[in-house]
Design an enzyme around this catalytic site. Structure first.
Site, PDB file in Angstrom:
ATOM      1  N   LYS A 223      12.792 -41.488   3.892  1.00 55.86           N
ATOM      2  CA  LYS A 223      11.342 -41.616   4.121  1.00 55.86           C
ATOM      3  C   LYS A 223      10.813 -42.681   3.174  1.00 55.86           C
ATOM      4  O   LYS A 223      11.190 -42.697   1.999  1.00 55.86           O
ATOM      5  CB  LYS A 223      10.634 -40.278   3.898  1.00 55.86           C
TER       6      LYS A 223
ATOM      7  N   GLU B  26      -0.448 -37.901   5.485  1.00 51.43           N
ATOM      8  CA  GLU B  26      -0.901 -37.102   4.344  1.00 51.43           C
ATOM      9  C   GLU B  26      -2.401 -37.279   4.112  1.00 51.43           C
ATOM     10  O   GLU B  26      -2.902 -38.410   4.024  1.00 51.43           O
ATOM     11  CB  GLU B  26      -0.114 -37.500   3.076  1.00 51.43           C
TER      12      GLU B  26
HETATM   13  O1  KIV Z   1       7.117 -36.212  -1.967  1.00 51.37           O
HETATM   14  C1  KIV Z   1       6.731 -35.331  -1.167  1.00 51.37           C
HETATM   15  O2  KIV Z   1       6.898 -34.125  -1.381  1.00 51.37           O
HETATM   16  C2  KIV Z   1       6.091 -35.773   0.064  1.00 51.37           C
HETATM   17  C3  KIV Z   1       5.414 -34.733   0.884  1.00 51.37           C
HETATM   18  C4  KIV Z   1       4.139 -34.335   0.239  1.00 51.37           C
HETATM   19  C5  KIV Z   1       5.205 -35.163   2.267  1.00 51.37           C
HETATM   20  O3  KIV Z   1       6.099 -36.920   0.364  1.00 51.37           O
END
Ligand code: KIV
Length: 271
Positions: free
Chosen positions: A120, A189
């Site tokens: 991600k 988010e």
């Molecule tokens: O780092 C994280 O936990 C996240 C979530 C809040 C989506 O990116």
């Protein structure tokens, strides 16, 4: 047949199909083996090794300090505990923004050394080439738009993003771009619920919301927050399913009493 082969593993394709079938997607964070085992056994579709590890595991105020080596370590621990869920790992700040080669190198390390199933990364148009490069190497990418905590010093606050038209329109354009580039999902988010609904309806890949309302295709929470370990963190979007802070401090204080009073260990607990 082994137990392992009977478990139907969740893939990026499963998530895509879930959106098509209007089945909500569940995601929770985990950063260690024991938690990952419980979260996987609880039936979540995806486990995120978030760079929120910098906050909840290491006690930093922002997500910026965590390194790629540290994220790889957390990912290795989680992967060993997971049988079913899709494991997505965050690429931390500074490991993909500067240029596409570095981004690919970081993503390859996360897959090869960490054992993640996908990465991600935060951002849209600004990191287009990095996303393209990673996906071209066969690595699934989950986008992250709205409040992107790695940019906290640019935003200045953790308040809701994209309330103004210009930022909202950019977010919709970025969603479409990420879909076009081949991302398999997008985390949204802390944005208004109506905007998240519009974003979710404007693309065919799933959106996974945190503080983005009920119309996203799925939801994600930080594990420590949802089980109530973090007493000081109570944003409006958070639902606490346990009060583990109270449970654990209570258990610890009972243990202290039992040892001090020589109640523990008793004869049955001794060899
Ligand atoms: O780092 C994280 O936990 C996240 C979530 C809040 C989506 O990116």
């Amino acid at each position: 047949m082994s137990v392992h082969s009977e478990i139907k593993k969740i893939t990026t394709e499963t998530l895509r199909k879930m959106k098509f079938d209007k089945e909500k997607i569940t995601m929770l964070t985990a950063y260690d083996f024991t938690t990952a085992k419980m979260v996987d056994a609880g039936g979540v579709d995806s486990i995120l090794i978030g760079d929120s590890a910098a906050n909840v595991m290491a006690g930093f105020e922002t997500t910026l300090p965590i390194t790629l080596d540290q994220m790889i370590y957390h990912t290795q621990c989680v992967v060993r505990g997971v049988e079913r869920a899709l494991v997505v790992a965050d690429l931390p700040f500074g490991t993909y923004q500067s240029n596409p080669e570095k981004a690919l190198e970081s993503a390859v390390r996360m897959m090869k050394e960490g054992g993640a199933h996908a990465v991600k990364i935060e951002g849209g148009k600004e990191i287009e080439e990095s996303i393209r490069r990673i996906i071209n190497a066969g690595i699934p990418v989950c986008g992250h738009l709205g409040l992107t905590p790695q940019s906290i010093y640019q935003f200045g606050t953790y308040k809701v993003r994209a309330k103004e038209d210009a930022e909202a329109e950019k977010l919709i354009a970025d969603c479409k771009l990420l879909e076009e580039l081949g991302c398999f999902a997008i985390v949204l988010e802390k944005i208004p619920a109506a905007l998240a609904k519009r974003a979710s309806e404007s693309i065919s890949i799933p959106t996974i919301g945190i503080g983005a309302g009920a119309e996203c295709d799925g939801q994600v929470l930080v594990y420590q927050d949802m089980v109530g370990m973090n007493q000081g963190f109570s944003p409006k979007f958070l639902r606490r399913y346990l009060d583990l802070y109270t449970e654990i401090t209570g258990a610890v204080s009972q243990y202290v009493k039992d040892v001090k009073s020589a109640d523990f260990p008793n004869d049955k607990e001794s060899y």
